[in-house]
Design a protein around this motif. Structure first.
Motif, PDB file in Angstrom:
ATOM      1  N   GLY A  75     -12.940  -4.851  10.849  1.00 22.38           N
ATOM      2  CA  GLY A  75     -13.021  -6.298  10.726  1.00 22.38           C
ATOM      3  C   GLY A  75     -13.306  -6.689   9.292  1.00 22.38           C
ATOM      4  O   GLY A  75     -13.496  -5.832   8.413  1.00 22.38           O
ATOM      5  N   ALA A  76     -13.348  -7.997   9.049  1.00 25.01           N
ATOM      6  CA  ALA A  76     -13.544  -8.485   7.685  1.00 25.01           C
ATOM      7  C   ALA A  76     -14.868  -8.011   7.096  1.00 25.01           C
ATOM      8  O   ALA A  76     -14.960  -7.695   5.908  1.00 25.01           O
ATOM      9  N   ILE A  77     -15.905  -7.951   7.931  1.00 25.56           N
ATOM     10  CA  ILE A  77     -17.224  -7.564   7.425  1.00 25.56           C
ATOM     11  C   ILE A  77     -17.315  -6.055   7.222  1.00 25.56           C
ATOM     12  O   ILE A  77     -17.804  -5.576   6.198  1.00 25.56           O
ATOM     13  N   SER A  78     -16.835  -5.293   8.185  1.00 33.08           N
ATOM     14  CA  SER A  78     -16.888  -3.839   8.035  1.00 33.08           C
ATOM     15  C   SER A  78     -16.033  -3.362   6.867  1.00 33.08           C
ATOM     16  O   SER A  78     -16.314  -2.329   6.253  1.00 33.08           O
ATOM     17  N   PHE A  79     -15.010  -4.142   6.515  1.00 28.70           N
ATOM     18  CA  PHE A  79     -14.155  -3.768   5.396  1.00 28.70           C
ATOM     19  C   PHE A  79     -14.869  -3.910   4.056  1.00 28.70           C
ATOM     20  O   PHE A  79     -14.411  -3.373   3.044  1.00 28.70           O
ATOM     21  N   LEU A  80     -15.981  -4.646   4.036  1.00 24.81           N
ATOM     22  CA  LEU A  80     -16.727  -4.791   2.789  1.00 24.81           C
ATOM     23  C   LEU A  80     -17.293  -3.459   2.315  1.00 24.81           C
ATOM     24  O   LEU A  80     -17.619  -3.294   1.137  1.00 24.81           O
ATOM     25  N   GLU A  81     -17.421  -2.517   3.235  1.00 21.77           N
ATOM     26  CA  GLU A  81     -17.937  -1.201   2.863  1.00 21.77           C
ATOM     27  C   GLU A  81     -16.875  -0.317   2.224  1.00 21.77           C
ATOM     28  O   GLU A  81     -17.191   0.742   1.688  1.00 21.77           O
ATOM     29  N   LEU A  82     -15.620  -0.740   2.298  1.00 20.37           N
ATOM     30  CA  LEU A  82     -14.538   0.065   1.747  1.00 20.37           C
ATOM     31  C   LEU A  82     -14.335  -0.235   0.267  1.00 20.37           C
ATOM     32  O   LEU A  82     -14.561  -1.350  -0.195  1.00 20.37           O
ATOM     33  N   SER A  83     -13.875   0.748  -0.455  1.00 16.81           N
ATOM     34  CA  SER A  83     -13.534   0.556  -1.858  1.00 16.81           C
ATOM     35  C   SER A  83     -12.138  -0.048  -1.958  1.00 16.81           C
ATOM     36  O   SER A  83     -11.397  -0.128  -0.970  1.00 16.81           O
ATOM     37  N   THR A  84     -11.772  -0.474  -3.162  1.00 18.16           N
ATOM     38  CA  THR A  84     -10.436  -1.034  -3.371  1.00 18.16           C
ATOM     39  C   THR A  84      -9.362  -0.008  -3.037  1.00 18.16           C
ATOM     40  O   THR A  84      -8.343  -0.334  -2.419  1.00 18.16           O
ATOM     41  N   GLU A  85      -9.591   1.235  -3.434  1.00 15.73           N
ATOM     42  CA  GLU A  85      -8.616   2.294  -3.156  1.00 15.73           C
ATOM     43  C   GLU A  85      -8.437   2.498  -1.655  1.00 15.73           C
ATOM     44  O   GLU A  85      -7.317   2.708  -1.173  1.00 15.73           O
ATOM     45  N   GLN A  86      -9.533   2.431  -0.909  1.00 20.41           N
ATOM     46  CA  GLN A  86      -9.440   2.577   0.546  1.00 20.41           C
ATOM     47  C   GLN A  86      -8.698   1.401   1.174  1.00 20.41           C
ATOM     48  O   GLN A  86      -7.944   1.573   2.133  1.00 20.41           O
ATOM     49  N   GLY A  87      -8.911   0.204   0.615  1.00 20.44           N
ATOM     50  CA  GLY A  87      -8.191  -0.963   1.111  1.00 20.44           C
ATOM     51  C   GLY A  87      -6.698  -0.844   0.875  1.00 20.44           C
ATOM     52  O   GLY A  87      -5.887  -1.163   1.753  1.00 20.44           O
ATOM     53  N   ILE A  88      -6.323  -0.378  -0.309  1.00 19.66           N
ATOM     54  CA  ILE A  88      -4.903  -0.189  -0.621  1.00 19.66           C
ATOM     55  C   ILE A  88      -4.284   0.843   0.312  1.00 19.66           C
ATOM     56  O   ILE A  88      -3.171   0.659   0.822  1.00 19.66           O
ATOM     57  N   GLU A  89      -5.009   1.916   0.551  1.00 24.77           N
ATOM     58  CA  GLU A  89      -4.499   2.965   1.435  1.00 24.77           C
ATOM     59  C   GLU A  89      -4.344   2.454   2.865  1.00 24.77           C
ATOM     60  O   GLU A  89      -3.383   2.801   3.564  1.00 24.77           O
ATOM     61  N   PHE A  90      -5.284   1.613   3.295  1.00 30.00           N
ATOM     62  CA  PHE A  90      -5.208   1.054   4.642  1.00 30.00           C
ATOM     63  C   PHE A  90      -3.973   0.170   4.795  1.00 30.00           C
ATOM     64  O   PHE A  90      -3.250   0.259   5.794  1.00 30.00           O
ATOM     65  N   VAL A  91      -3.729  -0.694   3.809  1.00 27.22           N
ATOM     66  CA  VAL A  91      -2.553  -1.564   3.852  1.00 27.22           C
ATOM     67  C   VAL A  91      -1.277  -0.729   3.840  1.00 27.22           C
ATOM     68  O   VAL A  91      -0.329  -0.990   4.586  1.00 27.22           O
ATOM     69  N   ARG A  92      -1.253   0.288   3.006  1.00 19.86           N
ATOM     70  CA  ARG A  92      -0.077   1.151   2.910  1.00 19.86           C
ATOM     71  C   ARG A  92       0.185   1.869   4.232  1.00 19.86           C
ATOM     72  O   ARG A  92       1.335   2.082   4.623  1.00 19.86           O
ATOM     73  N   LEU A  93      -0.884   2.210   4.931  1.00 19.22           N
ATOM     74  CA  LEU A  93      -0.754   2.929   6.195  1.00 19.22           C
ATOM     75  C   LEU A  93      -0.026   2.096   7.246  1.00 19.22           C
ATOM     76  O   LEU A  93       0.768   2.619   8.036  1.00 19.22           O
ATOM     77  N   PHE A  94      -0.290   0.783   7.262  1.00 19.94           N
ATOM     78  CA  PHE A  94       0.279  -0.082   8.293  1.00 19.94           C
ATOM     79  C   PHE A  94       1.532  -0.826   7.829  1.00 19.94           C
ATOM     80  O   PHE A  94       2.124  -1.572   8.611  1.00 19.94           O
ATOM     81  N   THR A  95       1.914  -0.659   6.581  1.00 22.23           N
ATOM     82  CA  THR A  95       3.100  -1.343   6.076  1.00 22.23           C
ATOM     83  C   THR A  95       4.349  -0.524   6.381  1.00 22.23           C
ATOM     84  O   THR A  95       4.449   0.642   5.998  1.00 22.23           O
TER      85      THR A  95
END
Length: 231
Positions: A75-95
């Motif tokens: 969720g939006a709040i749990s994602f605050l614990e992720l780094s920018t690199e992890q966020g990019i990887e997450f988006v790439r995973l579902f794209t």
């Protein structure tokens, strides 16, 4: 994230003044600290556990699911614990090619009513050229600023929805400023407009984030058609 949509507030003040006047300039200056803070957060976006717990504790009476099941539900709040690199990887995973096509089509369709209203009412004639240029500039800044956000966040539909909502409010305000706006439509025109609007609304929907961006979710009529063909 919401910092990217602050230019719409400035655009609203420009409509109020019908120019980039003193109020618009002071509003721009007043919003600069928020932009600077947003920039600092982007440079160090990862929040620690204490910050996450403080945010979850402040959400009352019912915390969000990712607060109640921290670490188990995204969720939006749990994602605050992720780094920018992890966020990019997450988006790439579902794209996927499918999600890209879905958002290209539904994103374009989201703006069709806005384009229709602008051209139908010739709203560019309601504001002096200088004010119109300023409105376009600030809206453009907000739209372009969303592009980098889509690299690290998967809520594409939410971003599009916020843009469309903000633009809709601006258009409503602009229409109210038209001195001789059309307030009556012939009955057959009104009927056709309602039919077209209903077909437009039921034929598609905007997925909120990448996981739901499939053809079947975005285009219910397409789903019904494919199911009928299979049967």
């Amino acid at each position: 994230m919401l910092v990217l949509f602050l230019p719409y507030i400035i655009a609203a003040t420009i409509i109020y003044e019908r120019d980039f006047g003193p109020l618009s300039r002071s509003t721009t200056v007043a919003l600069l600290p928020a932009v600077l803070i947003g920039g600092l957060i982007v440079r160090s976006p990862q929040a620690n556990t204490d910050t996450i717990n403080a945010i979850c504790s402040s959400i009352q009476p019912i915390p969000t699911r990712d607060c109640m099941m921290l670490g188990e539900v995204l969720g939006a709040i749990s994602f605050l614990e992720l780094s920018t690199e992890q966020g990019i990887e997450f988006v790439r995973l579902f794209t996927t090619p499918e999600t890209s096509v879905v958002y290209l089509i539904t994103g374009f369709m989201s703006f069709i009513p806005i384009i229709v209203v602008i051209t139908a009412y010739r709203l560019w004639q309601c504001i002096p050229r200088r004010g119109l240029a300023a409105i376009i500039m600030f809206i453009g800044i907000s739209l372009l600023s969303t592009v980098p956000l889509m690299i690290v966040a998967a809520d594409y539909g939410r971003f599009i929805n916020i843009h469309v909502t903000c633009l809709t409010f601006l258009l409503i305000w602009l229409i109210q400023e038209i001195p001789n706006r059309m307030t009556y439509l012939p009955q057959h025109h009104a009927l056709l407009s309602w039919i077209a609007a209903i077909v437009f609304v039921v034929s598609w929907r905007l997925p909120m984030w990448l996981l739901f961006a499939t053809y079947s979710n975005a285009f219910p009529l397409f789903k019904l058609f494919t199911e009928s063909v299979r049967n």
